[in-house]
Design a protein around this motif. Structure first.
Motif, short mmCIF file in Angstrom:
data_model
loop_
_atom_site.label_atom_id
_atom_site.label_comp_id
_atom_site.label_asym_id
_atom_site.label_seq_id
_atom_site.Cartn_x
_atom_site.Cartn_y
_atom_site.Cartn_z
N TYR A 192 -57.62 -100.43 -34.71
CA TYR A 192 -56.38 -100.59 -35.72
C TYR A 192 -56.62 -99.92 -37.34
O TYR A 192 -58.02 -99.04 -37.31
CB TYR A 192 -57.49 -102.15 -35.87
N GLN A 233 -56.17 -100.22 -41.49
CA GLN A 233 -55.69 -100.75 -42.10
C GLN A 233 -55.67 -100.06 -43.88
O GLN A 233 -56.48 -99.24 -43.51
CB GLN A 233 -57.14 -101.64 -42.49
N GLY A 263 -52.54 -105.86 -43.88
CA GLY A 263 -54.44 -106.43 -43.09
C GLY A 263 -54.30 -105.36 -41.51
O GLY A 263 -53.18 -104.24 -41.96
N PRO A 264 -55.32 -105.45 -41.18
CA PRO A 264 -55.63 -103.98 -39.88
C PRO A 264 -53.78 -103.90 -39.15
O PRO A 264 -53.42 -105.36 -39.19
CB PRO A 264 -56.54 -104.84 -38.74
N PHE A 308 -52.45 -102.53 -35.01
CA PHE A 308 -52.69 -102.72 -33.79
C PHE A 308 -52.64 -100.91 -33.95
O PHE A 308 -51.36 -100.51 -33.76
CB PHE A 308 -52.57 -103.63 -32.84
N GLN A 366 -55.15 -100.33 -27.28
CA GLN A 366 -56.19 -100.93 -26.68
C GLN A 366 -56.78 -100.05 -25.37
O GLN A 366 -55.64 -99.36 -24.85
CB GLN A 366 -55.76 -101.69 -26.23
N ARG A 386 -54.35 -99.31 -22.07
CA ARG A 386 -53.48 -101.04 -21.89
C ARG A 386 -52.65 -101.75 -22.89
O ARG A 386 -51.98 -102.42 -22.86
CB ARG A 386 -54.96 -101.71 -21.27
N GLY A 387 -52.63 -100.76 -23.88
CA GLY A 387 -51.76 -101.54 -25.22
C GLY A 387 -51.68 -100.52 -26.11
O GLY A 387 -52.81 -99.46 -26.58
N ARG A 388 -50.79 -100.12 -26.74
CA ARG A 388 -49.87 -99.16 -27.66
C ARG A 388 -49.23 -99.76 -28.60
O ARG A 388 -48.59 -100.45 -28.45
CB ARG A 388 -49.45 -98.01 -27.35
N LEU A 409 -58.51 -97.83 -43.23
CA LEU A 409 -60.03 -97.68 -42.97
C LEU A 409 -59.56 -97.54 -41.18
O LEU A 409 -58.81 -98.20 -40.90
CB LEU A 409 -60.19 -98.69 -43.28
N LEU A 415 -60.43 -99.27 -38.08
CA LEU A 415 -61.42 -100.02 -37.27
C LEU A 415 -62.02 -100.02 -35.90
O LEU A 415 -60.36 -99.79 -34.83
CB LEU A 415 -60.95 -101.34 -37.42
N LEU A 438 -57.62 -110.81 -25.80
CA LEU A 438 -57.22 -110.34 -27.57
C LEU A 438 -57.68 -111.62 -28.13
O LEU A 438 -57.82 -112.09 -28.64
CB LEU A 438 -56.38 -109.59 -27.48
N TYR A 439 -58.45 -112.55 -27.40
CA TYR A 439 -59.01 -113.86 -28.58
C TYR A 439 -60.81 -113.48 -29.04
O TYR A 439 -60.34 -112.61 -29.76
CB TYR A 439 -59.71 -114.70 -27.29
N GLN A 476 -63.85 -110.47 -29.98
CA GLN A 476 -63.24 -108.96 -30.27
C GLN A 476 -64.23 -109.37 -31.39
O GLN A 476 -63.98 -110.29 -32.06
CB GLN A 476 -61.83 -109.04 -30.75
N PHE A 519 -65.88 -106.56 -34.29
CA PHE A 519 -64.90 -105.43 -35.31
C PHE A 519 -66.14 -104.06 -35.26
O PHE A 519 -67.83 -105.05 -35.68
CB PHE A 519 -64.49 -106.09 -36.29
N LEU A 564 -56.01 -116.17 -34.79
CA LEU A 564 -57.51 -116.35 -35.18
C LEU A 564 -57.24 -116.36 -36.44
O LEU A 564 -56.18 -115.72 -37.33
CB LEU A 564 -58.23 -114.78 -34.10
N PHE A 619 -58.50 -113.01 -43.09
CA PHE A 619 -56.93 -112.47 -42.48
C PHE A 619 -56.70 -113.71 -42.02
O PHE A 619 -57.73 -114.23 -40.35
CB PHE A 619 -57.40 -111.50 -41.58
N ALA A 669 -50.03 -107.37 -24.42
CA ALA A 669 -50.81 -105.61 -24.92
C ALA A 669 -50.20 -105.20 -26.19
O ALA A 669 -50.67 -104.66 -26.10
CB ALA A 669 -50.11 -105.12 -23.92
N PHE A 674 -52.26 -109.07 -38.09
CA PHE A 674 -52.64 -109.39 -38.55
C PHE A 674 -51.90 -109.78 -39.82
O PHE A 674 -50.43 -108.89 -39.85
CB PHE A 674 -53.70 -108.82 -39.54
N GLY A 675 -52.36 -110.85 -40.69
CA GLY A 675 -51.39 -110.75 -42.27
C GLY A 675 -51.85 -109.47 -43.21
O GLY A 675 -52.82 -109.45 -42.81
N LYS A 676 -51.74 -110.10 -44.48
CA LYS A 676 -52.10 -108.99 -45.43
C LYS A 676 -53.69 -109.47 -45.94
O LYS A 676 -54.11 -108.89 -46.59
CB LYS A 676 -51.56 -108.81 -46.58
#
Lengths: 114, 113
Positions: free
Chosen positions: A35, A37, A42-43, A45, A48, A55-57, A88, A90, A99-100, A103, A105, B34, B89, B98, B103-105
């Protein structure tokens, strides 16, 4: 037990240069996500990887690439750095693809592009 | 466009009182939500989550409420403690899975003694 580790902690580069960031997941975790940031956001994505396959972009340009090694560690590479890449970065690891809440960091790598 | 919005950049609450952090989303395909907590110089730490099929999840002092019709969720912390001071967050997962977490700010919660 060690958590997710990232290196280096801080990095200063100039525009046009290339950078490699590294991540070691928690032992036993097979999935790594990256991720970005930016300050005040917020971070966001980027990628993955699971079992060494992408598996993910996220919505990032091709200047961003990554790979995962047989020991499940990962590298994030950014070419032709721009001032806007200052952020930053991450890394998060998880046991599987979902992705529950599993995860975890790392502390991040602070990249400054001058 | 921002699909997960936290409209309060900061929130100040007295110790012992309830803290309520809010989050709105626009994408109806999100199926899991989350909350993460982040201290300076550390990565985000998972706090609590809720599936889109539920409207409430509780874990100790933390409760998350989901209002699907309003596309709104909130995190309640009661009672608030000094160690709760951090950036919170809100994040959401797309049903397709996928695309990582969105995320929020973030909201900077400050607990006043």
């Amino acid at each position: 037990d060690a958590g997710v580790t990232q290196s280096p902690t801080h990095l200063i580069k100039t525009r046009g240069q290339h950078v490699t960031l590294r991540c070691s997941p928690i032992s036993g975790h097979k999935s790594v996500s990256w991720y970005q940031q930016v300050l005040g956001q917020g971070p966001q994505f980027i990628f993955q990887y699971y079992e060494k396959e992408e598996r993910g972009r996220g919505n990032f340009p091709d200047r961003f690439s990554a790979r995962q090694f047989p020991n499940y560690s990962s590298e994030l590479n950014v070419n032709a750095l721009l001032l806007g890449d200052s952020a930053l970065y991450l890394c998060a690891s998880s046991l599987g693809l979902a992705l529950y809440n599993e995860q975890f960091f790392g502390p991040g790598t602070r990249l400054t592009v001058l | 466009d921002q699909q997960v919005k936290q409209n309060s950049p900061s929130l100040s609450v007295q110790e012992g009182r309830i803290s309520i952090l809010n989050c709105d989303y626009t994408n109806s395909m999100f199926d899991y939500f989350l909350w993460y907590k982040k201290y300076p110089a550390e990565g985000p730490t998972f706090l609590i989550s809720i599936s889109s099929i539920k409207d409430k999840n509780e874990d100790g002092r933390f409760t998350v409420f989901l209002n699907k019709s309003a596309k709104h969720l909130s995190l309640h912390i009661v009672p608030s403690q000094p160690g709760d001071s951090a950036v919170y967050f809100c994040a959401a997962r797309h049903g397709g899975g996928a695309d990582g977490l969105t995320f929020g700010k973030g909201t900077h919660l400050i607990i006043q003694p």
